[in-house]
Write an enzyme that holds these catalytic residues in place. Structure first.
Site, PDB file in Angstrom:
ATOM      1  N   GLY A 190      61.727  83.624  34.847  1.00 13.81           N
ATOM      2  CA  GLY A 190      62.028  84.365  36.068  1.00 13.81           C
ATOM      3  C   GLY A 190      63.507  84.397  36.413  1.00 13.81           C
ATOM      4  O   GLY A 190      63.944  85.268  37.171  1.00 13.81           O
ATOM      5  N   ALA A 248      47.953  82.549  41.897  1.00 12.81           N
ATOM      6  CA  ALA A 248      46.743  83.215  42.365  1.00 12.81           C
ATOM      7  C   ALA A 248      46.190  84.168  41.316  1.00 12.81           C
ATOM      8  O   ALA A 248      45.110  84.741  41.511  1.00 12.81           O
ATOM      9  CB  ALA A 248      47.042  83.961  43.661  1.00 12.81           C
ATOM     10  N   HIS A 282      58.010  82.931  44.787  1.00 14.19           N
ATOM     11  CA  HIS A 282      58.391  83.879  43.735  1.00 14.19           C
ATOM     12  C   HIS A 282      59.895  83.904  43.555  1.00 14.19           C
ATOM     13  O   HIS A 282      60.522  84.959  43.618  1.00 14.19           O
ATOM     14  CB  HIS A 282      57.899  85.283  44.096  1.00 14.19           C
ATOM     15  CG  HIS A 282      56.416  85.388  44.224  1.00 14.19           C
ATOM     16  ND1 HIS A 282      55.793  86.191  45.141  1.00 14.19           N
ATOM     17  CD2 HIS A 282      55.419  84.800  43.535  1.00 14.19           C
ATOM     18  CE1 HIS A 282      54.479  86.091  45.025  1.00 14.19           C
ATOM     19  NE2 HIS A 282      54.224  85.240  44.044  1.00 14.19           N
ATOM     20  N   GLY A 311      53.490  77.966  35.835  1.00 17.80           N
ATOM     21  CA  GLY A 311      53.037  78.494  37.120  1.00 17.80           C
ATOM     22  C   GLY A 311      51.636  79.088  37.071  1.00 17.80           C
ATOM     23  O   GLY A 311      51.017  79.284  38.117  1.00 17.80           O
ATOM     24  N   GLY A 336      57.374  83.008  30.727  1.00 16.71           N
ATOM     25  CA  GLY A 336      58.320  83.337  29.671  1.00 16.71           C
ATOM     26  C   GLY A 336      58.117  82.445  28.455  1.00 16.71           C
ATOM     27  O   GLY A 336      58.069  82.906  27.318  1.00 16.71           O
ATOM     28  N   GLU A 349      57.363  70.361  27.862  1.00 24.86           N
ATOM     29  CA  GLU A 349      56.856  70.707  29.186  1.00 24.86           C
ATOM     30  C   GLU A 349      56.898  69.456  30.062  1.00 24.86           C
ATOM     31  O   GLU A 349      56.323  68.423  29.703  1.00 24.86           O
ATOM     32  CB  GLU A 349      55.427  71.264  29.079  1.00 24.86           C
ATOM     33  CG  GLU A 349      54.689  71.390  30.393  1.00 24.86           C
ATOM     34  CD  GLU A 349      55.441  72.158  31.498  1.00 24.86           C
ATOM     35  OE1 GLU A 349      55.854  73.290  31.261  1.00 24.86           O
ATOM     36  OE2 GLU A 349      55.601  71.582  32.599  1.00 24.86           O
TER      37      GLU A 349
END
Ligand SMILES: Cc1cc2nc3c(=O)[nH]c(=O)nc-3n(C[C@H](O)[C@H](O)[C@H](O)COP(=O)(O)OP(=O)(O)OC[C@H]3O[C@@H](n4cnc5c(N)ncnc54)[C@H](O)[C@@H]3O)c2cc1C
Ligand code: SF4
Length: 472
Positions: free
Chosen positions: A423, A90, A395, A85, A15, A34
């Site tokens: 998220g 992955a 997640h 993330g 985001g 960050e």
């Protein structure tokens, strides 16, 4: 030291990175805080045993990319560092399964895929072979597919190391696209700055930041607008501590109805660690999605989180770390089922209650027993699933949902100039890997922002207009 911006973004994950680039393009002076550090490919550890470079636990002097947070009812894996993330993920990019959400986000999904260089995996490996056979046994062979990932396959060496950090510059992490472009346009990224407190100052906002794991040295950042994009746990912690977000903050947190199981062969002449971290998936039924996950050769740390399932208990020794990643296929199951938990604030830290999210997923247990038979292996699950009966998730979603904490433009109700864009705004178990949807939601929100100095055509903050997005 004090800093002034038009827009300050807290967190540089999916985001946050989208917000930084698009706000910069609209003419705003943008700063980013960050908590994690900045990484180059050679900074990533050769294996995840190099804890200082893999785990993020700054109080212990560990400044890597992987956070592990144990709350009362859930164990959460998440990322840290400039790129959020994306450094540890992955790289799998799936659209949401909900048709309404897909339709609304369709143009933004395209933009994000283009920005992240999405490509279908062009090969299959022994782990794919296992998954294909599991899908056949569960009557779902036709749903087997290769994943689409944010990887440049001209550069990728198929080492399986995506979740330890790509040392070959082949994974298209956010620092290599969105954030790089934003920096070229003048955005300033302040790494190793954790936003600690958020408060109103004049017509805008003041953010107090500290350096994680280093005493003293607080800094104050001022901005007309603040975008909180610190990932679910980071965002909830900051808003709770600052007394912002209203009475519904922390409600409807989702684990993606997730379960992590794995099959480990006691010894094997097949190397299951090759390929990209997640190269395929299948749907055993309409609600459930399963992916085979791998760590690279030598990265055996996660063996410590595994425990044998009933019927395999006598073979605990197979879970020793020695060559574990080469002998193991982890299965990650996700579901669209409606279940949740609530995150609360004790005054000092986050805790959870009211969990209906399952501790285990029956389809995952069935799949891992098939995988064990196929591999001549031992079926196991995450240790918290087996011993503590609590779920583990990579997640985590929800907690600052549309309709409850923010409006459909991601503006916090009652707090002009405060936005949430990560998220935590997703109010459903997506049943697929969520990053593409989180980034697409951010693209959608920023597409509606006015350019700097232009009139705002969005409805006034707080107007409860019908929204095509799922709401709490
Ligand atoms: C091992 C692993 C593999 C994964 N694989 C996939 C995958 O293949 N596909 C997929 O879609 N998803 C995957 N995910 C999930 C994905 O990483 C997350 O869903 C996604 O990163 C969430 O995006 P976000 O914008 O909410 O926040 P994040 O990307 O988590 O970014 C939040 C950032 O904010 C920073 N932060 C936190 N608090 C503060 C603070 N107070 N001040 C300043 N900064 C702060 C954090 O350090 C972090 O960098 C994986 C996750 C893990 C752990
Ligand atoms: S498999 Fe993953 S870590 Fe290895 S080179 Fe390819 S993208 Fe990078």
């Amino acid at each position: 030291m004090e800093h002034d911006y038009d827009v300050l973004v807290v967190g540089s994950g999916f985001g946050g990175s989208v917000a930084v680039l698009r706000a910069t393009e609209k003419g705003y002076r943008v700063g980013v805080l960050e908590a994690g550090r900045s990484f180059s490919p050679e900074d990533f550890p050769p294996t995840n045993w190099r804890l200082r470079r893999f785990l993020f636990m700054p109080r212990l002097g560990l400044r890597g990319i992987q956070r592990i947070t144990l709350l009362r009812d859930v164990l959460v894996l998440s990322g840290a560092g400039v790129g959020g993330g994306s450094l540890v993920y992955a790289g799998v990019l799936y659209e949401a399964l909900d048709p309404g959400l897909r339709e609304e986000l369709a143009p933004y999904y395209e933009i994000v895929r283009e920005m992240l260089g999405a490509a279908e995996v062009p090969f299959e490996t022994p782990a794919e072979d296992v998954l294909r056979r599991v899908a056949e046994r569960m009557g779902a062979a036709e749903t087997f597919r290769r994943t689409t990932v944010a990887v440049d396959f001209d550069t990728c060496v198929r080492c399986g190391g995506c979740m330890v950090g790509c040392r070959y510059g082949a994974k298209n992490t956010l620092d290599r696209n969105y954030l790089r472009l934003a920096e070229e346009r003048g955005a300033q990224i302040h790494a190793e700055r954790e936003a600690f407190l958020l408060r109103r100052a004049g017509g805008g906002w003041e953010v107090v930041a500290r350096r994680p794991g280093r005493p003293g040295g607080r800094e104050v950042f001022r901005a007309d607008q603040v975008v909180v994009a610190a990932g679910v746990l980071g965002t909830l912690k900051l808003l709770f501590r600052s007394g912002l977000g209203g009475p519904h903050l922390g409600e409807r947190v989702r684990t993606n109805s997730e379960s992590l199981v794995g099959s480990t062969a006691p010894r094997s002449n097949v190397d299951y660690s090759v390929g990209v971290a997640i190269g395929s998936s299948f749907f055993p039924n309409a609600d459930t999605h399963i992916e085979p996950v791998r760590y690279p050769r030598g990265s055996n740390l996660m063996a410590l989180l595994g425990f044998p399932l009933r019927g395999y208990a006598r073979r605990l020794r197979a879970f020793t770390p020695r060559r574990w990643s080469e002998r193991t296929v982890i299965l990650l199951a996700m579901q669209t089922l409606d279940n949740e938990l609530r995150v609360r604030w004790t005054g000092r830290r986050l805790t959870t209650s009211e969990r209906t999210a399952p501790a285990f997923v029956p389809e995952a247990r069935e799949a891992v027993r098939h995988a064990a038979e196929i591999m001549g292996g031992i079926a196991g699950a995450a240790v918290n699933e087996v011993l503590l009966r609590t779920p583990m998730t990579a997640h985590i979603l929800g907690g600052a949902c549309i309709g409850a904490v923010i409006d459909e433009h991601h503006r916090v109700f009652g707090q002009p100039g405060l936005h949430v864009l990560d998220g935590s705004t997703v109010s459903a178990n997506l049943g697929v890997n969520p990053s593409l949807t989180i980034a697409a939601l951010a693209e959608r929100a920023l597409a509606h922002w006015p350019s700097c100095g232009e009139p705002d055509s969005r409805p006034p903050l707080g107007s409860r207009v019908p929204t095509p997005l799922p709401r709490a």
